[in-house]
Design an enzyme around this catalytic site. Sequence first.
Site, mmCIF file in Angstrom:
data_model
loop_
_atom_site.group_PDB
_atom_site.id
_atom_site.type_symbol
_atom_site.label_atom_id
_atom_site.label_comp_id
_atom_site.label_asym_id
_atom_site.label_seq_id
_atom_site.Cartn_x
_atom_site.Cartn_y
_atom_site.Cartn_z
ATOM 1 N N GLU A 167 0.612 -0.805 10.901
ATOM 2 C CA GLU A 167 0.311 0.046 9.746
ATOM 3 C C GLU A 167 1.164 1.300 9.884
ATOM 4 O O GLU A 167 0.815 2.221 10.632
ATOM 5 C CB GLU A 167 -1.182 0.381 9.717
ATOM 6 C CG GLU A 167 -2.083 -0.823 9.500
ATOM 7 C CD GLU A 167 -1.908 -1.453 8.135
ATOM 8 O OE1 GLU A 167 -1.429 -0.762 7.209
ATOM 9 O OE2 GLU A 167 -2.226 -2.643 7.981
ATOM 10 N N CYS A 182 -0.414 8.702 5.812
ATOM 11 C CA CYS A 182 0.614 7.671 5.635
ATOM 12 C C CYS A 182 0.833 7.319 4.172
ATOM 13 O O CYS A 182 1.914 6.848 3.809
ATOM 14 C CB CYS A 182 0.253 6.426 6.444
ATOM 15 S SG CYS A 182 -1.372 5.737 6.032
#
Length: 482
Positions: free
Chosen positions: A216, A251
């Site tokens: 991720e 993110c």
Amino acid sequence: MVKLFQAADATDLVTELRRSFDAGVTRGYEWRVAQLKKLLLICDNHESEIVSALHDDLGKPELESSVYEVALLRNSINLALKQLKDWMAPDKAKTSLTTFPASAEIVSEPLGVVLVISAWNYPFLLSIDPVIGAISAGNAVVLKPSELAPASSSLLAKLLEQYLDSSAVRVVEGAVPETTLLLEQKWDKIFYTGSSRIGRIIMMAAAKHLTPVVLELGGKSPVVIDSDTNLKITVKRIIAGKWGCNNGQACISPDYILTTKEFSPKVVDAMKQELEAFYGKNPMESKDMSRIVNSNHFDRLSKMLEENEVSDKIVYGGQKNRDKLKIAPTILVDVPLDSQIMSEEIFGPLLPIITLNNMEEIFDVIRSRPKPLAAYLFTQNQKLKERFAMTVSAGGIVFNDIAVHLAVPTLPFGGVGESGMGSYHGKFSFDAFSHKKAVLYKSFIGDAAIRYPPYSTGKLRLLKALVNSNIVEIFRVLLGLS
């Protein structure tokens, strides 16, 4: 004195957890539910401690900590508890004429002993959310929290040891040496959240043992603003998704804005107005915004701002205080596309706006960069939405909002290309830590001689017809027709 974590400790840790897994400790439904309920107790009994740790590490406001970390975790745990029996149940699969009579199913089995390496920006959410998936799927798990959020790491280690079954769930604190020792071990899966630079290191280490990975990562998530939009709501949602989510240290945070030259002045004016409404005339004093995580990241962001042909593009903000690790919300217009701020993921409170001649050019700009973790479009133009969804490759796409897809458990969350591989959330978390095992139940009834030697032309024709499920040809062979 704290005992150093050494190579023998890493080996012993994996050996102990594998012994527990092989003994079936983690496989039962009851064990999985018990551990999930313990995780829920951590959220219920220790929310104030979690909020305090997040403030120590990142200066996070209580609202962000309680809602974006603890509440989201509660939702994940409750969903797993509610759905776990269905997730664990085998899925029926169709069989073919070739295997008749038979039945088949797909069984979700735990992978074994897995490693979760989490990030510092959402240290509780990004640590425990993958662990929920690993436990739900019936694995033994080691969690390695980020050393860049030491208060959160310490609290995670204490709480998981206190509440969870230590024969199957462990926490290892530390920095690069400890992580390196863990990566030298053979795992059944590695789940990593963080930067693409470290993601490459994780993948190289995993390759030695052919260990599958979920990465991720992040990237430069674009926000496109069309003139056919509700500008006031658009700007408020962008601010909430940028500075209201850990001050841009996320993110899926907006990394840059694309809009037309004609519309950009309205965008800038609206952003200035709403930023002042949210954080006051002196945002450096606002208590509703997280600080930069440490001096290294502060210096990295400062370097971006101070680069030649970038510093003079600031139209709002730019104030910095290294002692307090604070950088004000900063808007820049038309920085060079080859500048550091447009080449690297920003991961901070800086937001460049790139102006274009028309909306058609947005696709070229987005395609010219690595595939992002998220892409956002604000418009009321349905045809533009459809083209954006079909043309832009990203981990996820959201229209007319920022980051909210993260909270939808029926959607997979993950990257594509350099923004990551694999996905999780909801059942996707369970699947990420499961092997889908094919199981076929064949009867002794109806054993066919055609599969056995000696072979003949008739056997060949019939077997080919069966494999191809060609009913007409099967009858032709059986009736002796050429």
